[in-house]
Scaffold this active site. Structure first.
Site, PDB file in Angstrom:
ATOM      1  N   LYS A  16      -7.799 -13.474   8.514  1.00  0.00           N
ATOM      2  CA  LYS A  16      -9.113 -13.323   7.882  1.00  0.00           C
ATOM      3  C   LYS A  16     -10.095 -14.423   8.255  1.00  0.00           C
ATOM      4  O   LYS A  16     -11.303 -14.249   8.130  1.00  0.00           O
ATOM      5  CB  LYS A  16      -8.961 -13.246   6.343  1.00  0.00           C
ATOM      6  CG  LYS A  16      -8.317 -11.943   5.881  1.00  0.00           C
ATOM      7  CD  LYS A  16      -8.578 -11.666   4.410  1.00  0.00           C
ATOM      8  CE  LYS A  16      -8.035 -10.292   4.036  1.00  0.00           C
ATOM      9  NZ  LYS A  16      -8.115 -10.010   2.598  1.00  0.00           N
TER      10      LYS A  16
ATOM     11  N   LYS B 203      -2.851  -3.020  10.455  1.00  0.00           N
ATOM     12  CA  LYS B 203      -2.560  -2.290   9.216  1.00  0.00           C
ATOM     13  C   LYS B 203      -3.817  -1.631   8.642  1.00  0.00           C
ATOM     14  O   LYS B 203      -4.933  -2.133   8.804  1.00  0.00           O
ATOM     15  CB  LYS B 203      -1.882  -3.197   8.184  1.00  0.00           C
ATOM     16  CG  LYS B 203      -2.809  -4.057   7.378  1.00  0.00           C
ATOM     17  CD  LYS B 203      -2.170  -4.509   6.058  1.00  0.00           C
ATOM     18  CE  LYS B 203      -3.264  -5.065   5.166  1.00  0.00           C
ATOM     19  NZ  LYS B 203      -3.133  -4.823   3.762  1.00  0.00           N
TER      20      LYS B 203
ATOM     21  N   LYS C 219      -8.247  -1.311   2.896  1.00  0.00           N
ATOM     22  CA  LYS C 219      -9.438  -0.791   2.216  1.00  0.00           C
ATOM     23  C   LYS C 219     -10.678  -1.592   2.577  1.00  0.00           C
ATOM     24  O   LYS C 219     -11.787  -1.152   2.358  1.00  0.00           O
ATOM     25  CB  LYS C 219      -9.223  -0.712   0.697  1.00  0.00           C
ATOM     26  CG  LYS C 219      -9.022  -2.026  -0.014  1.00  0.00           C
ATOM     27  CD  LYS C 219      -8.963  -1.798  -1.503  1.00  0.00           C
ATOM     28  CE  LYS C 219      -7.636  -2.214  -2.098  1.00  0.00           C
ATOM     29  NZ  LYS C 219      -7.354  -3.653  -2.035  1.00  0.00           N
TER      30      LYS C 219
HETATM   31  P1  ADP Z   1      -5.860  -4.068   1.101  1.00  0.00           P
HETATM   32  O1  ADP Z   1      -5.287  -4.873   2.202  1.00  0.00           O
HETATM   33  O2  ADP Z   1      -5.925  -2.598   1.424  1.00  0.00           O
HETATM   34  O3  ADP Z   1      -7.170  -4.605   0.573  1.00  0.00           O
HETATM   35  P2  ADP Z   1      -4.465  -5.249  -1.195  1.00  0.00           P
HETATM   36  O4  ADP Z   1      -4.434  -6.591  -0.533  1.00  0.00           O
HETATM   37  O5  ADP Z   1      -5.306  -5.100  -2.406  1.00  0.00           O
HETATM   38  O6  ADP Z   1      -4.831  -4.126  -0.114  1.00  0.00           O
HETATM   39  O7  ADP Z   1      -2.968  -4.824  -1.525  1.00  0.00           O
HETATM   40  C1  ADP Z   1      -2.614  -3.901  -2.523  1.00  0.00           C
HETATM   41  C2  ADP Z   1      -1.204  -3.429  -2.287  1.00  0.00           C
HETATM   42  O8  ADP Z   1      -1.179  -2.474  -1.222  1.00  0.00           O
HETATM   43  C3  ADP Z   1      -0.225  -4.532  -1.861  1.00  0.00           C
HETATM   44  O9  ADP Z   1       1.045  -4.261  -2.439  1.00  0.00           O
HETATM   45  C4  ADP Z   1      -0.159  -4.395  -0.379  1.00  0.00           C
HETATM   46  O10 ADP Z   1       1.033  -4.906   0.156  1.00  0.00           O
HETATM   47  C5  ADP Z   1      -0.241  -2.893  -0.226  1.00  0.00           C
HETATM   48  N1  ADP Z   1      -0.801  -2.492   1.069  1.00  0.00           N
HETATM   49  C6  ADP Z   1      -2.034  -2.805   1.545  1.00  0.00           C
HETATM   50  N2  ADP Z   1      -2.237  -2.246   2.741  1.00  0.00           N
HETATM   51  C7  ADP Z   1      -1.094  -1.571   3.046  1.00  0.00           C
HETATM   52  C8  ADP Z   1      -0.672  -0.791   4.168  1.00  0.00           C
HETATM   53  N3  ADP Z   1      -1.479  -0.599   5.215  1.00  0.00           N
HETATM   54  N4  ADP Z   1       0.562  -0.224   4.143  1.00  0.00           N
HETATM   55  C9  ADP Z   1       1.381  -0.419   3.079  1.00  0.00           C
HETATM   56  N5  ADP Z   1       1.048  -1.149   1.999  1.00  0.00           N
HETATM   57  C10 ADP Z   1      -0.162  -1.731   1.968  1.00  0.00           C
HETATM   58 NA    NA Z   2      -4.718  -7.444   1.591  1.00  0.00          NA
END
Ligand code: ADP
Ligand code: NA
Length: 325
Positions: free
Chosen positions: A112, A193, A196
Site C-alpha cells: 500500500k 488479490k 473492495k
Molecule cells: P479488502 O482487502 O477487500 O478491503 P478487508 O481488508 O476489509 O478487505 O478484509 C475483510 C476480510 O476479507 C478479511 O478476512 C480478508 O482476509 C478477506 N479478504 C479480502 N480480500 C479477499 C480475497 N481477495 N480473497 C479472500 N479473502 C479476502
Molecule cells: Na485488506
C-alpha cells in the site's frame, strides 16, 4: 469451554465476492459453535483518506451486509470498532511493544505504500490496532482470508511478547483459513488479490452487483488462449481463479467441476458461472435492502457496542495494570 472467534472487515468499499468467499461465508456456520465477535473496523479504513459521508454510509451498509450474509445478531456481537474506545487504547500499548522494523516488513504496508509520495503513520501501525481488536476478546480463532496470515502471525508475536514481558494477559489466537476461497484474485489481473478498494471496477464482483454486470465482468475476465478448463494456479491463474469462485458458490470440488466441463470451452463455463453467482447473491441482496433502511439495524449496533465494551474494557484494565499504567 466455548471458544471465541473475532473477525473484522473495513468499511472501505462495497463488499466483494472475495470478502464473502474468504471470510463471511463461514461466519454463519461458526456462530452456533463459537462465542462470536464481528466488527466493522472503521479505524482501519481511515488509514487511507475516506470521504466522510461515504464512510458513514459504508459502515451502515456493512452492518446490514453481515446480517444479510447470515449473521444472527441474537447469537453474535456485531459492532463498530470506533464505538469501543478500548481498541485504540490497547493499540497504542501494543505499538509500544512492536518494533518499527517488524511493522515495515509487513507485505500489506509495503504494497500500500509502494510508489506513494507520502503514507499515513496509521498505515504503518495498522497491525498493532488489528492485534488489539483480536486480543481484547481473548480470541481463540480468527477466520480471515489468506492475505491476513502475516498480520495474525504478528498478533501472536505481540501477544506472546506482552505476556512474557508483563503478565499472562492475552490468549494467543490461531488463524482459520477457508480451503477454497482463501484468496480470490482480481478478474483483470489474476496475480493480484480482488479487493473492495481496487479502482478498477471490472476487476471486482461486488455483492451488490446486478446479474447483467456480473455477466459482463465474468465474460471479460482475463484467462488464457489455451481454452482448456483445468486448475493450474501458476500457469493458468485466470481460469483457476474462476474455478475457485465456482467451487466457492456451489460447494463442489474443483476436480468435480473440471470433470463436468471436460471438452467444453471457457464461453460455456463463464455463462454458467455468471448465473451461479447471480442466483446465489440475489437472496443476500434482497435481505440487505430490507435491512439497510430499518431502525432495527441501529438497535443491533447499540447492543453490540454495549456487549463489546463490557468485555473489551475488562481485558484493557488487566493489560494496563500489568503494564503499570
Ligand atoms: P479488502 O482487502 O477487500 O478491503 P478487508 O481488508 O476489509 O478487505 O478484509 C475483510 C476480510 O476479507 C478479511 O478476512 C480478508 O482476509 C478477506 N479478504 C479480502 N480480500 C479477499 C480475497 N481477495 N480473497 C479472500 N479473502 C479476502
Ligand atoms: Na485488506
Amino acid at each position: 469451554m466455548t471458544q471465541t472467534i473475532f473477525s473484522g472487515i473495513q468499511p472501505s468499499g462495497t463488499l466483494t465476492i472475495g470478502n464473502y468467499l474468504g471470510a463471511m461465508k463461514q461466519f454463519p456456520e461458526l456462530q452456533d459453535e463459537y462465542n462470536s465477535y464481528f466488527c466493522i473496523v472503521d479505524h482501519h479504513a481511515i488509514t487511507v483518506p475516506q470521504d466522510r459521508l461515504k464512510l458513514r454510509e459504508r459502515t451502515r451498509s456493512l452492518a446490514a451486509m453481515y446480517i444479510a450474509c447470515g449473521i444472527d445478531p441474537n447469537k453474535v456481537t456485531l459492532f463498530i470498532q470506533s464505538e469501543v474506545p478500548a481498541h485504540t487504547e490497547l493499540a497504542w500499548m501494543l505499538q509500544c511493544v512492536a518494533s518499527v522494523g517488524e511493522l515495515e516488513r509487513m507485505t500489506q504496508f509495503k504494497d500500500k505504500s509502494e510508489g506513494q509520495e507520502s503514507v499515513t503513520a496509521g498505515l504503518l501501525t495498522y497491525p498493532p490496532l488489528m492485534a488489539a481488536d483480536i486480543l481484547l476478546y481473548q480470541t481463540d480463532i480468527v477466520p480471515v482470508g489468506d492475505d491476513q496470515k502475516q498480520h495474525i502471525e504478528l498478533t501472536r508475536n505481540l501477544a506472546e511478547r506482552f505476556n512474557n514481558r508483563y503478565n499472562d494477559i492475552f490468549n494467543v489466537p490461531d488463524i482459520k483459513i477457508q480451503e477454497v476461497g482463501a484468496r480470490i484474485m482480481s478478474l483483470q489481473n489474476p496475480t493480484k488479490k480482488m479487493s473492495k478498494s481496487d479502482d478498477n471496477q471490472k476487476a471486482t464482483i461486488y455483492l451488490l452487483d446486478d446479474p447483467k454486470r456480473i455477466e459482463k465482468k465474468i465474460k471479460s475476465a482475463v484467462t488464457d488462449s489455451e481454452g482448456i478448463i483445468e486448475f493450474d494456479k501458476d500457469n493458468k491463474p485466470g481460469i483457476s481463479n474462476l474455478l475457485n469462485i465456482y467451487a466457492g458458490f456451489t460447494n463442489k470440488s474443483v476436480d468435480q467441476i473440471v470433470a463436468e466441463y471436460e471438452g467444453k470451452g471457457y464461453g460455456d463455463f463463464k455463462t454458467d458461472l455468471a448465473e451461479i453467482v447471480s442466483n446465489y447473491i440475489s437472496d443476500i441482496q434482497q435481505r440487505y435492502h430490507e435491512l439497510y433502511e430499518s431502525e432495527e439495524l441501529d438497535d443491533i449496533l447499540d447492543q453490540g457496542q454495549e456487549k463489546a465494551n463490557k468485555v473489551a474494557s475488562k481485558t484493557l484494565k488487566k493489560a494496563k495494570k500489568a503494564m503499570g499504567i
